[in-house]
Scaffold this active site. Sequence first.
Site, PDB file in Angstrom:
ATOM      1  N   HIS A   1       0.831  -1.217   0.000  1.00 14.34           N
ATOM      2  CA  HIS A   1       0.000   0.000   0.000  1.00 14.34           C
ATOM      3  C   HIS A   1       0.865   1.266   0.000  1.00 14.34           C
ATOM      4  O   HIS A   1       0.594   2.221   0.731  1.00 14.34           O
ATOM      5  CB  HIS A   1      -0.924   0.053   1.208  1.00 14.34           C
TER       6      HIS A   1
ATOM      7  N   HIS B   1      -7.772 -11.516  11.456  1.00 16.43           N
ATOM      8  CA  HIS B   1      -7.787 -10.301  10.627  1.00 16.43           C
ATOM      9  C   HIS B   1      -8.062 -10.727   9.191  1.00 16.43           C
ATOM     10  O   HIS B   1      -7.474 -11.697   8.710  1.00 16.43           O
ATOM     11  CB  HIS B   1      -6.406  -9.641  10.749  1.00 16.43           C
TER      12      HIS B   1
ATOM     13  N   GLU C   1      -7.632  -8.884   6.332  1.00 20.24           N
ATOM     14  CA  GLU C   1      -6.844  -8.341   5.222  1.00 20.24           C
ATOM     15  C   GLU C   1      -6.183  -9.512   4.491  1.00 20.24           C
ATOM     16  O   GLU C   1      -5.764 -10.512   5.098  1.00 20.24           O
ATOM     17  CB  GLU C   1      -5.794  -7.334   5.715  1.00 20.24           C
TER      18      GLU C   1
ATOM     19  N   ASP D   1      -3.502 -10.424   3.115  1.00 20.23           N
ATOM     20  CA  ASP D   1      -2.202 -11.059   3.358  1.00 20.23           C
ATOM     21  C   ASP D   1      -2.315 -12.131   4.441  1.00 20.23           C
ATOM     22  O   ASP D   1      -1.401 -12.936   4.625  1.00 20.23           O
ATOM     23  CB  ASP D   1      -1.103 -10.030   3.703  1.00 20.23           C
TER      24      ASP D   1
ATOM     25  N   HIS E   1      -5.162  -2.970  13.098  1.00 19.29           N
ATOM     26  CA  HIS E   1      -5.363  -1.692  12.444  1.00 19.29           C
ATOM     27  C   HIS E   1      -6.601  -1.654  11.552  1.00 19.29           C
ATOM     28  O   HIS E   1      -6.810  -0.667  10.827  1.00 19.29           O
ATOM     29  CB  HIS E   1      -4.100  -1.345  11.620  1.00 19.29           C
TER      30      HIS E   1
ATOM     31  N   ASP F   1      -1.348  -8.330  13.092  1.00 19.58           N
ATOM     32  CA  ASP F   1      -0.408  -7.324  12.570  1.00 19.58           C
ATOM     33  C   ASP F   1       0.382  -6.622  13.681  1.00 19.58           C
ATOM     34  O   ASP F   1       1.498  -6.147  13.438  1.00 19.58           O
ATOM     35  CB  ASP F   1      -1.160  -6.257  11.766  1.00 19.58           C
TER      36      ASP F   1
ATOM     37  N   TYR G   1       7.676  -0.501  10.627  1.00 22.65           N
ATOM     38  CA  TYR G   1       6.344  -1.079  10.450  1.00 22.65           C
ATOM     39  C   TYR G   1       5.304  -0.216  11.179  1.00 22.65           C
ATOM     40  O   TYR G   1       4.265   0.146  10.627  1.00 22.65           O
ATOM     41  CB  TYR G   1       6.345  -2.511  11.007  1.00 22.65           C
TER      42      TYR G   1
ATOM     43  N   HIS H   1       3.543 -10.946  11.001  1.00 27.74           N
ATOM     44  CA  HIS H   1       4.648 -10.561  10.108  1.00 27.74           C
ATOM     45  C   HIS H   1       5.941 -10.578  10.916  1.00 27.74           C
ATOM     46  O   HIS H   1       5.979 -10.070  12.042  1.00 27.74           O
ATOM     47  CB  HIS H   1       4.470  -9.140   9.563  1.00 27.74           C
TER      48      HIS H   1
HETATM   49 FE1  FEO Z   1      -3.470  -5.741   7.955  1.00 26.17          FE
HETATM   50 FE2  FEO Z   1      -0.764  -7.797   7.539  1.00 26.17          FE
HETATM   51  O1  FEO Z   1      -2.438  -7.046   7.140  1.00 26.17           O
END
Ligand code: FEO
Length: 408
Positions: A24, A79, A81, A83, A147, A166, A194, A227
């Site tokens: 992003h 989550h 999202e 990924d 987030h 995240d 990050y 991550h």
């Molecule tokens: Fe909010 Fe690692 O995605």
Amino acid sequence: MQPVEIKKDIFWVGAVDFESRDFHGYSLSPQGTTYNCYVVKDEKNVLFDTVKHEFTPTMLCRLSKLMDPADIDYIVVNHVELDHSGSLPQLIAMCRPEAVICSPMGQKAIEAHFKDWEQWPIKVVKSGDSISIGKRSVCFLETRMLHWPDSMFSYIPEDRLLISNDAFGQNIASTERFSDELDRAVVEHAMTEYYHNIVLPYSPQVLKVLDMIEAAGMDIDMIAPDHGLIFRGKKEAEYALAAYRRYAEQKTQKRAVIIYDTMWHSTEKMAYAIAEGLRSVGVESRIMDLKHNHHSRVMTELARCGLVIVGSPTHNNGILPHVAAMLAYMKGLRPKNRIGGAFGSFGWSGECVNAISQSLSDMGMELPVEAVKNKYVPGHEALAQCAEMGKMLGQALIDKCAADSARA
Ligand code: FEO
């Protein structure tokens, strides 16, 4: 493609993405990232999160070394999202789990992302809910806007393990899995970067979540984010928690970043003169030419700076594109508790410096010193004016640090 046991019968089955370079607009160069997901083997086998779609075979390969994927009983979606949920449709089709567990906002996000959701055995959990999976239980904590609205932590008290999605993540691609396997400075830099490129706007929520963790007396000796590296041991977990509090509090720091772009080096000369002025009152700075420094790196630098000074020449009655983009990116990330300054050269109209001042002011920054602009090439007098500006801004920062310390 082996799983990694992170605690007894708890395994990392994620994927390392050495090649990804953009998230992003956040530059992952030169690191790449990881998509972590975890399996707990118990009376009920539970998978926590999945991976980005194209890494599904990698994840399945690791998972298959532990069990037949059909033996997964529950999939927890911390989550939505993509990924972390990109593999979800394929995993659900293969595993046919008894439950797909998510937060109330997670359910809404699942419905908005996946066309087959009505066939999925969705079980909604709220903060404070827990489920038994055999020898262990899993407790859930909604972390709305940390987030995304759907974000959630899973906590396994018997293992003192917090699976944090995240939060506490770092974009690191490496064969190491644990934070204690890499130099602390590398981990700190990646976590800072990050946070300041993803989590920063949600700092108030971060403080609330940290307070909730403390109030609940959650005993944590491992934090496993989705991550990067896993924080194993109480000391590492406490390090990560303390770092997040420090980032979220955004206390004033006695350091400046000078960000600029330049056409014919006039604005650049002004930047260096301002840095001299700052140094004369004991404020160190980093000068970042936006032709060579990605906006993600600038945000990382901003983490340790209480003063943001932005320069651009006037170009087509406005701001040079790199600087305009930087300001837009920074505004979205909502830094707090900074002071600002603006400067730049111009040829005939000179609107740019006012536009930069307005932009910094719109971010809530106080601008204690009048902006400096200079027609065409700055001479000795103009550069002395820039140095004076640096000096005054530096003193304003020193005063702000003192006032903040007196309040603390
Ligand atoms: Fe909010 Fe690692 O995605």
